[in-house]
Design a protein around this motif. Structure first.
Motif, PDB file in Angstrom:
ATOM      1  N   GLY A 112       0.671  -1.262  -0.052  1.00  0.00           N
ATOM      2  CA  GLY A 112      -0.118   0.030   0.060  1.00  0.00           C
ATOM      3  C   GLY A 112       0.957   1.282  -0.033  1.00  0.00           C
ATOM      4  O   GLY A 112       0.531   2.200  -0.825  1.00  0.00           O
ATOM      5  N   ARG A 169      -4.935  -5.255  -3.188  1.00  0.00           N
ATOM      6  CA  ARG A 169      -5.746  -4.551  -2.028  1.00  0.00           C
ATOM      7  C   ARG A 169      -5.355  -3.073  -2.063  1.00  0.00           C
ATOM      8  O   ARG A 169      -6.322  -2.228  -1.852  1.00  0.00           O
ATOM      9  CB  ARG A 169      -5.276  -5.309  -0.946  1.00  0.00           C
ATOM     10  CG  ARG A 169      -5.882  -6.472  -0.360  1.00  0.00           C
ATOM     11  CD  ARG A 169      -5.893  -6.866   1.135  1.00  0.00           C
ATOM     12  NE  ARG A 169      -4.507  -6.595   1.554  1.00  0.00           N
ATOM     13  CZ  ARG A 169      -3.599  -7.635   1.996  1.00  0.00           C
ATOM     14  NH1 ARG A 169      -3.892  -8.961   1.562  1.00  0.00           N
ATOM     15  NH2 ARG A 169      -2.223  -7.443   2.240  1.00  0.00           N
ATOM     16  N   THR A 173      -8.390  -0.088  -2.701  1.00  0.00           N
ATOM     17  CA  THR A 173      -8.640   1.081  -1.450  1.00  0.00           C
ATOM     18  C   THR A 173      -8.687   2.322  -2.352  1.00  0.00           C
ATOM     19  O   THR A 173      -9.341   3.241  -2.199  1.00  0.00           O
ATOM     20  CB  THR A 173      -7.538   0.779  -0.717  1.00  0.00           C
ATOM     21  OG1 THR A 173      -7.686  -0.201   0.183  1.00  0.00           O
ATOM     22  CG2 THR A 173      -7.620   1.867   0.297  1.00  0.00           C
ATOM     23  N   PHE A 193     -12.087   3.384   5.582  1.00  0.00           N
ATOM     24  CA  PHE A 193     -11.542   2.207   5.959  1.00  0.00           C
ATOM     25  C   PHE A 193     -12.401   0.795   5.874  1.00  0.00           C
ATOM     26  O   PHE A 193     -12.170  -0.203   5.657  1.00  0.00           O
ATOM     27  CB  PHE A 193     -11.000   2.344   7.328  1.00  0.00           C
ATOM     28  CG  PHE A 193     -10.191   1.169   8.092  1.00  0.00           C
ATOM     29  CD1 PHE A 193      -9.210   0.891   7.578  1.00  0.00           C
ATOM     30  CD2 PHE A 193     -11.025   0.524   9.042  1.00  0.00           C
ATOM     31  CE1 PHE A 193      -8.475  -0.277   8.373  1.00  0.00           C
ATOM     32  CE2 PHE A 193     -10.267  -0.741   9.627  1.00  0.00           C
ATOM     33  CZ  PHE A 193      -8.899  -1.013   9.175  1.00  0.00           C
ATOM     34  N   ALA A 196     -12.866  -0.313   2.251  1.00  0.00           N
ATOM     35  CA  ALA A 196     -11.712  -1.036   2.018  1.00  0.00           C
ATOM     36  C   ALA A 196     -11.598  -2.294   2.563  1.00  0.00           C
ATOM     37  O   ALA A 196     -11.176  -3.163   1.694  1.00  0.00           O
ATOM     38  CB  ALA A 196     -10.558  -0.160   2.136  1.00  0.00           C
ATOM     39  N   TYR A 217      -4.068  -3.797   7.268  1.00  0.00           N
ATOM     40  CA  TYR A 217      -5.197  -3.325   7.650  1.00  0.00           C
ATOM     41  C   TYR A 217      -5.008  -2.690   9.077  1.00  0.00           C
ATOM     42  O   TYR A 217      -5.586  -1.543   9.420  1.00  0.00           O
ATOM     43  CB  TYR A 217      -6.484  -4.215   7.573  1.00  0.00           C
ATOM     44  CG  TYR A 217      -6.955  -4.027   6.104  1.00  0.00           C
ATOM     45  CD1 TYR A 217      -7.498  -3.172   5.455  1.00  0.00           C
ATOM     46  CD2 TYR A 217      -6.841  -5.267   5.186  1.00  0.00           C
ATOM     47  CE1 TYR A 217      -8.024  -3.125   4.151  1.00  0.00           C
ATOM     48  CE2 TYR A 217      -6.987  -5.290   4.182  1.00  0.00           C
ATOM     49  CZ  TYR A 217      -7.886  -4.250   3.406  1.00  0.00           C
ATOM     50  OH  TYR A 217      -8.225  -4.150   2.060  1.00  0.00           O
TER      51      TYR A 217
END
Length: 337
Positions: A112, A169, A173, A193, A196, A217
């Motif tokens: 991320g 992922r 998001t 959040f 996502a 996460y």
């Protein structure tokens, strides 16, 4: 490539002993239905090579080879390859041990953080170039065009990483956040959040048992909590100096690192059986260098090399290698604390 092989397969099995990795569960999460080996035989041969499937892998391999040829047998070269195309095979066990002890192993996996940097880079490029044409600005706002370039840049970087699960992922998001801005709505951080998390779970339900899923996460949730606390407690000031602004940013960054160290400690112990106590200090020093210097230079080098430039990618890679070689003794020293 497509091969015809004579193999002997068996169902995945794991040991039931305590305090060892559950091999059967790991293979199940990776969607590996059988394990085995190739047997010798006259019918083993390569049938043909699939050009359509192998184009992306060929691009990744050429870029990885280009970086390796510039600086062979170098820790910095292995790190650059990991950041550029997700090729971490050249990082040996001793180097991985240092990264784990310092809590910097997350920087070696495109996830991320890296996708977010690529998206920010694409947004800046798109917004800057779009504003150069008054005609384009009249027909479409520069920020709307920049969102498209942001998503395209992030998706391209994820493709270079082989569309690994953490990058997918992050793309999901990013898509949710860009959709929020496209609809001119202001959603709370908790709503983003939750969406996502739900989208990532629906995309790959088996990933909920992966350490990367829980760690990523949880880290995002902790960062959101710290940011909300800092924002709510911040008092409006008429004017502050650059020194005061720097101290404020440093305190904010330090609070995030302490929250991540404390909040992720129990997950690190559960998954890996160890926790890094120097992680806040190491991340406080090293992460900004990666975020603002190393990763942007690696992205720029990958882009210009894929566009066919010859000299500029070599110069950019040389700069990245030089910077990391300056950091490596400090990382090694932190790993001994």
């Amino acid at each position: 490539e497509r091969w015809r092989l004579k193999v002997r397969l068996r169902p995945p099995r794991g040991y039931r002993n305590w305090n060892i990795a559950d091999r059967e569960h790991r293979l199940f999460v990776q969607r590996i239905a059988a394990t085995g080996y190739v047997q010798e035989g006259p019918d083993n041969f390569r049938q043909h090579s699939s050009v359509r499937v192998a184009v992306l892998d060929q691009i990744r391999w050429r870029l990885s080879r280009f970086i390796a040829d510039q600086h062979p047998h170098s820790v910095a070269s292995a790190v650059v390859r990991a950041l550029a195309v997700g090729d971490r095979q050249s990082i040996d066990n001793d180097e991985w041990r240092i990264f784990r002890r310092t809590g910097l192993s997350h920087l070696m996996a495109i996830s991320g953080l890296h996708i977010g940097l690529a998206a920010a880079f694409g947004f800046w490029i798109g917004n800057t170039l779009w504003r150069l044409s008054p005609w384009l600005v009249m027909h479409m706002p520069a920020q709307s065009a920049a969102r498209v370039t942001s998503l395209v840049t992030a998706a391209s970087y994820a493709a270079l990483a082989g569309f690994s699960i953490p990058t997918v992922r992050a793309l999901v998001t990013l898509g949710i956040v860009l959709l929020m801005f496209a609809r001119n709505r202001r959603w709370s951080s908790s709503t983003i959040f939750a969406l996502a998390l739900m989208a990532g779970t629906i995309w790959d339900p088996l990933s909920v048992s992966r350490p990367s899923f829980c760690l990523s996460y949880t880290a995002v949730g902790l960062i959101m909590i710290v940011n909300s606390r800092v924002t709510s407690s911040r008092q409006p000031l008429p004017a502050i100096s650059m020194v005061q602004r720097f101290v404020s940013v440093l305190r904010h960054w330090l609070a995030i690192q302490i929250a991540l160290c404390v909040g992720l400690a129990w997950l690190s112990i559960a998954f890996f059986g160890e926790v890094s106590l120097v992680s806040p200090l190491a991340n406080l020093i090293i992460v900004p260098v990666f975020v603002f210097v190393i990763v942007p230079l690696v992205l720029a080098a990958a882009i210009v090399q894929l566009l066919g430039a010859a000299v500029l990618p070599e110069c950019l890679i040389a700069i990245v290698v030089w910077i990391f070689e300056l950091l490596w003794p400090l990382i090694e020293w932190l790993g001994t604390l």
